[in-house]
Structure formats: structure tokens, C-alpha cells
Enzyme design. Structure first.
Site, PDB file in Angstrom:
ATOM      1  N   ASP A 128      -7.171  -3.154  14.738  1.00 15.44           N
ATOM      2  CA  ASP A 128      -8.567  -3.544  14.496  1.00 15.44           C
ATOM      3  C   ASP A 128      -8.666  -4.739  13.547  1.00 15.44           C
ATOM      4  OD1 ASP A 128      -7.780  -2.361  12.164  1.00 15.44           O
ATOM      5  OD2 ASP A 128      -9.313  -0.791  12.146  1.00 15.44           O
TER       6      ASP A 128
ATOM      7  N   HIS B 133      -7.079  -5.187  10.561  1.00 15.85           N
ATOM      8  CA  HIS B 133      -6.984  -4.994   9.103  1.00 15.85           C
ATOM      9  C   HIS B 133      -5.630  -5.449   8.570  1.00 15.85           C
ATOM     10  CE1 HIS B 133      -5.260  -0.860  10.085  1.00 15.85           C
ATOM     11  NE2 HIS B 133      -4.427  -1.267   9.157  1.00 15.85           N
TER      12      HIS B 133
ATOM     13  N   ASP C  53       0.818  -1.214   0.000  1.00 20.13           N
ATOM     14  CA  ASP C  53       0.000   0.000   0.000  1.00 20.13           C
ATOM     15  C   ASP C  53       0.851   1.263   0.000  1.00 20.13           C
ATOM     16  OD1 ASP C  53       0.943  -0.486   2.583  1.00 20.13           O
ATOM     17  OD2 ASP C  53      -1.029  -0.778   3.465  1.00 20.13           O
TER      18      ASP C  53
ATOM     19  N   GLU D  54      -9.550  -1.708   5.467  1.00 17.01           N
ATOM     20  CA  GLU D  54     -10.197  -1.327   6.728  1.00 17.01           C
ATOM     21  C   GLU D  54     -11.420  -2.212   6.989  1.00 17.01           C
ATOM     22  OE1 GLU D  54      -8.521   0.510   8.465  1.00 17.01           O
ATOM     23  OE2 GLU D  54      -8.015   2.463   7.657  1.00 17.01           O
TER      24      GLU D  54
HETATM   25  C1  GLP Z   1      -0.880   0.070   8.599  1.00 13.61           C
HETATM   26  C2  GLP Z   1      -0.351  -0.696   7.380  1.00 13.61           C
HETATM   27  C3  GLP Z   1      -0.411  -2.194   7.618  1.00 13.61           C
HETATM   28  C4  GLP Z   1       0.283  -2.530   8.936  1.00 13.61           C
HETATM   29  C5  GLP Z   1      -0.421  -1.822  10.079  1.00 13.61           C
HETATM   30  C6  GLP Z   1       0.221  -2.114  11.425  1.00 13.61           C
HETATM   31  O1  GLP Z   1      -2.238   0.092   8.624  1.00 13.61           O
HETATM   32  N1  GLP Z   1      -1.082  -0.365   6.187  1.00 13.61           N
HETATM   33  O2  GLP Z   1       0.210  -2.876   6.531  1.00 13.61           O
HETATM   34  O3  GLP Z   1       0.258  -3.915   9.131  1.00 13.61           O
HETATM   35  O4  GLP Z   1      -0.363  -0.430   9.842  1.00 13.61           O
HETATM   36  O5  GLP Z   1       1.403  -1.377  11.548  1.00 13.61           O
HETATM   37  P1  GLP Z   1       2.455  -1.576  12.733  1.00 13.61           P
HETATM   38  O6  GLP Z   1       3.318  -2.710  12.300  1.00 13.61           O
HETATM   39  O7  GLP Z   1       3.215  -0.281  12.772  1.00 13.61           O
HETATM   40  O8  GLP Z   1       1.704  -1.857  13.967  1.00 13.61           O
END
Ligand code: GLP
Length: 280
Positions: free
Chosen positions: A148, A150, A79, A155
Site C-alpha cells: 500500500d 508505506h 522498526d 501506515e
Molecule cells: C513491513 C516493514 C517494511 C517493509 C514492508 C515490505 O511493513 N515494516 O519495512 O518494507 O513490510 O516487506 P517485504 O519486503 O517483505 O515485502
């Protein structure tokens, strides 16, 4: 001693609980590195965020210390924030350059991240999907998980058949990630691979560490498949490896069983059949 190889598809949903975040990160890095060694032309799906940072550090170390070769590897990131170019320090392209691509021998032309400055979202996303197909599909998709539940920026409420597309970020995600923007307004839109795109990868490897991920991990693995927890769609995938530390795995009700499966898998893989009552 005879070694029993697990055939592809036998693994299904494998849950590995490691004692610490560091061990979980090293385990994830070793799975990615094994694939790169076995298939030097592999296509990897990559994730950003706090969770994969040390995994990339370990892959960089393996590249420097043991010649882990990325020269023929192709990558697709999950993304990107809409509106951010590659030079913006919060863009996912910048993150990938800083944490991985600038430190390994990967061909820059084979690293793909959705373009946050593309204005024709629809055709850019269609092209991104086509590029994945042209590369022969994703061999291993590395994933984190949002609090949450995702995956990527799918989302809660995203279609479980969704493809790469424009997505409006939820206020929860904006709340979680705003801290990285140091007071600058955070993008409200992102381009993200869809759940359907992710499910087409050969192997999905999801890493989660820390107690703030415990609820999402339980829902993903032990809850129903629902668009409200998009990671739960991975229950439908044929080969998923989930690696958690004890904190992120702390709410799993069937944790003992997952450890037993791991133990049997390791005995099978190392050919210790007698320990499993085979051939006694
Ligand atoms: C964002 C990204 C996800 C990632 C998530 C958790 O939403 N788009 O790909 O898994 O954050 O991030 P973190 O690893 O910083 O907790």
C-alpha cells in the site's frame, strides 16, 4: 579521459530498473558496500522483510570473500513489533541477527533496533531519535515498500513529518505479515521511525521486487505526494535511489525516460563525454 563526477544533490530521484530481482538485489548490495568502503564509519539505516534478505546475503558474502569491513559501522533499524523480544523468531532484531549481524564483524553495541519490550514507548522513541543524532545522522537509509506504499511502519495516513513513535498496524499490513506468525496472533502495534526521521537521512535507497509492488512503486514515484502513500514523501528528499526489477517497475509510465537518465548518468560518470555531445 576527463571524468565528470556528479556532485552530491545532482542525483535527486534516480530510478534504476533491473531485468531481474537478483540483479536489483545485487545492485542495492553494491551501493551499500561502496558506502561502507568509502566511509568505514558510516551509519546505516536498515530494513527487514522479504525484499532485503538477499541483499544482506550478498553483503555477508562480500564480508567473507572480500573483507568488506563492518567493524566501525553503526546501524539503526526502521522498526520493531511491540511485545516481541530479541529471541522471538518474528522480531526484527532476530531477523537482523539471523540475516546479517551474526555473520559480519559488526560491533553488537553499535546495532540499534527499537526495543519491542520497552513499556515507556514515548521515552524509548525519543531516546532512539537522540541516538541517531548522536551517531551523526543516518548516511544511507535502506528501505523496502509495503504493497500500500508505506515505508517502515508508516501506515497510510501517517504524518509526513512524523518521528519515531508507536504506530497501530493497519489490517492490510497485518494481513500481509500474519503468514510469518504461523497461526500465532500477530502484534497490532509497532515502534517505527517516522517519515520525517527517514527524510533526514543523507541518501535513501529503496528496493522493490515483484509485480505485487508495481502499483505502490508507480504511486510513490509518479503520483502526488500524499500521506496516503507515505513512500511518496521521498519525492521531497534530495537524494533517493529507487531500484526495482522489471515486475515492480512494470507500471511506471515514464520508464523509458528513467532508462535514458541512467544511460546519461553512466556516460557522465565514466567520462564518455563525446557520446553526450560534449567537446565534439
Ligand atoms: C513491513 C516493514 C517494511 C517493509 C514492508 C515490505 O511493513 N515494516 O519495512 O518494507 O513490510 O516487506 P517485504 O519486503 O517483505 O515485502
Amino acid at each position: 579521459m576527463k571524468r565528470v563526477l556528479l556532485v552530491k544533490g545532482d542525483l535527486l530521484l534516480r530510478v534504476i530498473v533491473e531485468k531481474s530481482a537478483e540483479l536489483a538485489e545485487l545492485r542495492a548490495a553494491s551501493i551499500v558496500a561502496d558506502l561502507v568502503r568509502r566511509n568505514p564509519q558510516a551509519t546505516l539505516g536498515l530494513a527487514t522483510g522479504r525484499t532485503p534478505t538477499n541483499v544482506y546475503r550478498e553483503l555477508v558474502r562480500m564480508h567473507c570473500d572480500s573483507d568488506l569491513d563492518f567493524s566501525q559501522i553503526t546501524t539503526f533499524n526502521l522498526d520493531e513489533y511491540v511485545g516481541l523480544g530479541p529471541k522471538h523468531p518474528q522480531s526484527f532484531r532476530y531477523f537482523m541477527q539471523e540475516h546479517l549481524f551474526d555473520h559480519i564483524n559488526i560491533d553488537a553495541a553499535k546495532t540499534f533496533v527499537p526495543d519491542g519490550r520497552a513499556l515507556d514507548f514515548e521515552s524509548h522513541c525519543r531516546q532512539y531519535e537522540q541516538r541517531i543524532v548522536d551517531a551523526g545522522g543516518i548516511d544511507l537509509q535502506f528501505l523496502g515498500i509495503g504493497v500500500d506504499g508505506h515505508i517502515a511502519f508508516n501506515e497510510p495516513g501517517s504524518s509526513l513529518g512524523s518521528r519515531t513513535r508507536l504506530k497501530t498496524l493497519s489490517s492490510e499490513t497485518i494481513g500481509q505479515n500474519a503468514k510469518y506468525f504461523n497461526g500465532e496472533p500477530m502484534p497490532r502495534l509497532a515502534l517505527t521511525m517516522g517519515v520525517g526521521t527517514i527524510l533526514e537521512s543523507q541518501i535513501c535507497l529503496l528496493l522493490a521486487t515483484g509485480s505485487h509492488k508495481a502499483s505502490a512503486i508507480r504511486s510513490m514515484i509518479e503520483g502526488p505526494v500524499t500521506a496516503q502513500i507515505t513512500a511518496s514523501a521521498l519525492q521531497l528528499h534530495r537524494e533517493v535511489i529507487v531500484i526495482v526489477d522489471e515486475k515492480a517497475g512494470g507500471w511506471l509510465e515514464r520508464r523509458d525516460y528513467y532508462s535514458e537518465v541512467e544511460e546519461c548518468t553512466q556516460l557522465l560518470e565514466s567520462g564518455q563525454l563525446r557520446a553526450l555531445g560534449i567537446g565534439n
